[in-house]
Write an enzyme that holds these catalytic residues in place. Structure first.
Site, mmCIF file in Angstrom:
data_model
loop_
_atom_site.group_PDB
_atom_site.id
_atom_site.type_symbol
_atom_site.label_atom_id
_atom_site.label_comp_id
_atom_site.label_asym_id
_atom_site.label_seq_id
_atom_site.Cartn_x
_atom_site.Cartn_y
_atom_site.Cartn_z
ATOM 1 N N GLN A 107 20.457 15.077 -42.288
ATOM 2 C CA GLN A 107 20.250 15.755 -41.009
ATOM 3 C C GLN A 107 21.097 15.086 -39.924
ATOM 4 O O GLN A 107 21.118 13.868 -39.784
ATOM 5 C CB GLN A 107 18.755 15.708 -40.643
ATOM 6 N N LYS B 25 12.153 22.693 -43.192
ATOM 7 C CA LYS B 25 12.932 22.833 -44.428
ATOM 8 C C LYS B 25 12.057 22.507 -45.636
ATOM 9 O O LYS B 25 12.066 23.226 -46.634
ATOM 10 C CB LYS B 25 14.163 21.924 -44.394
ATOM 11 N N ASP C 247 24.749 21.897 -47.035
ATOM 12 C CA ASP C 247 25.162 22.295 -45.684
ATOM 13 C C ASP C 247 26.542 22.948 -45.650
ATOM 14 O O ASP C 247 26.926 23.539 -44.648
ATOM 15 C CB ASP C 247 25.270 21.041 -44.795
HETATM 16 N N1 GUN Z 1 21.651 19.471 -37.200
HETATM 17 C C1 GUN Z 1 21.655 20.680 -36.578
HETATM 18 N N2 GUN Z 1 21.961 21.650 -37.439
HETATM 19 C C2 GUN Z 1 22.152 21.056 -38.628
HETATM 20 C C3 GUN Z 1 22.492 21.540 -39.922
HETATM 21 O O1 GUN Z 1 22.692 22.746 -40.147
HETATM 22 N N3 GUN Z 1 22.594 20.610 -40.895
HETATM 23 C C4 GUN Z 1 22.397 19.291 -40.672
HETATM 24 N N4 GUN Z 1 22.543 18.445 -41.685
HETATM 25 N N5 GUN Z 1 22.088 18.804 -39.492
HETATM 26 C C5 GUN Z 1 21.969 19.692 -38.478
#
Ligand code: GUN
Length: 295
Positions: A97, A53, A120
């Site tokens: 996350q 990211k 998200d």
């Molecule tokens: N863990 C797995 N996929 C995601 C996501 O799309 N966002 C976040 N914050 N954590 C994740």
């Protein structure tokens, strides 16, 4: 029949080209879109996602902040970090996350994120807006699947979409999105899951089958209609001694068996994978555009 491959790499490149233009436009108005990612603990898969990211933000010329907090972080420390990011004008969107270490309350953390910065689209406010068909942000993985369908020219209107899996991150929002009015939606939607009776009799009716159930090669050829479109959201790491790493990624669909039967299919890896980060970046750019508009 040879199936067409729907590749997230190609689709995401198209979207990144559009995002770069929007980022240039923001910069010309003095705004550098900023995305922050909070990682608590040292889950190896999360480390990889978070690094990717950050790298993507930088390659797009966005402001990128990665906050690594130790495994022993307390709920209060994490809540304080969320409050700090909510108040930081250089950060337009951020995420924490998941999964969090077991001693931390995920729901409380998500509820504390400012809905305007919820990259998200996990906050209940944004989930509600998505459900009623007036979204500000869209959840990244389902939005990525929808873009793959739209940009591959697959007509979804009136089609029977069967979503396999009912997670908050994939299945539920995916079903809600395909049900909306408009491009890439207008579908007749059925959701099946681990408790569904005779699941195969439902998946066989799908014109478009979207699978996110987290079980390696769960969907076999007999569960799919001839000529269907199949999108595989699964990422399962399985042992494979013939592979240099000793393991490899497979989807929720038995690709080799299903591919000859369908008109289009997304592989794993190379299918949905690249779309999640792409749509996250789209949410961050949207958040920056919203902030500029609100000035
Ligand atoms: N863990 C797995 N996929 C995601 C996501 O799309 N966002 C976040 N914050 N954590 C994740």
């Amino acid at each position: 029949m040879t199936a067409r491959l729907i590749l997230g790499k190609d689709v995401s490149e198209e979207i990144y080209a559009e995002l770069r233009q929007r980022i240039e436009n923001l910069k010309s108005k003095g705004v550098v879109p900023g995305l922050a990612v909070v990682l608590v603990g040292d889950d190896p898969a999360s480390q990889v996602y978070v690094r990717k990211k950050g790298e993507m933000c930088e390659s797009l010329g966005m402001h990128s902040v990665t906050i690594r907090m130790p495994q022993e972080t307390t709920q209060q420390e994490l809540m304080d970090k969320v409050a700090e990011l909510n108040a930081d004008p250089a950060i337009h969107g951020f995420l924490v996350q998941l999964p969090l270490p077991a001693h931390l309350d995920e729901e409380q953390v998500i509820n504390a994120i400012s809905p305007a910065k919820d990259a998200d689209c996990f906050h209940p406010w944004n989930v509600g807006r998505m459900l009623i068909g007036n979204p500000d942000f869209l959840p990244a993985t389902p939005a990525g699947v929808q873009q793959m369908l739209i940009r591959s020219g697959i007509d979804t209107a009136g089609k029977h979409v069967v979503v396999v899996g009912r997670s908050n991150i994939v299945g539920k929002p995916m079903a809600a999105m395909m049900l909306q009015k408009g491009i890439g939606a207008d579908s007749t939607v059925t959701v099946v899951h681990s408790r569904t009776r005779d699941l195969a009799s439902v998946t066989r009716q799908a014109d478009i089958l979207i699978v996110g159930i987290g079980k390696p090669r769960f969907i076999t050829a007999d569960m799919v209609k001839e000529g269907a479109v199949v999108i595989d959201v699964g990422t399962n790491r399985i042992d494979d001694p013939t592979h240099p790493k000793g393991s490899r990624l497979v989807g929720d669909v038995d690709f080799d068996a299903v591919e000859p039967k369908v008109s289009a299919i997304s592989p794993v890896p190379g299918g949905v994978g690249p779309m999640t980060i792409c749509m996250l970046m789209a949410n961050a750019v949207k958040a920056a555009e919203n902030a500029l508009e609100a000035e």
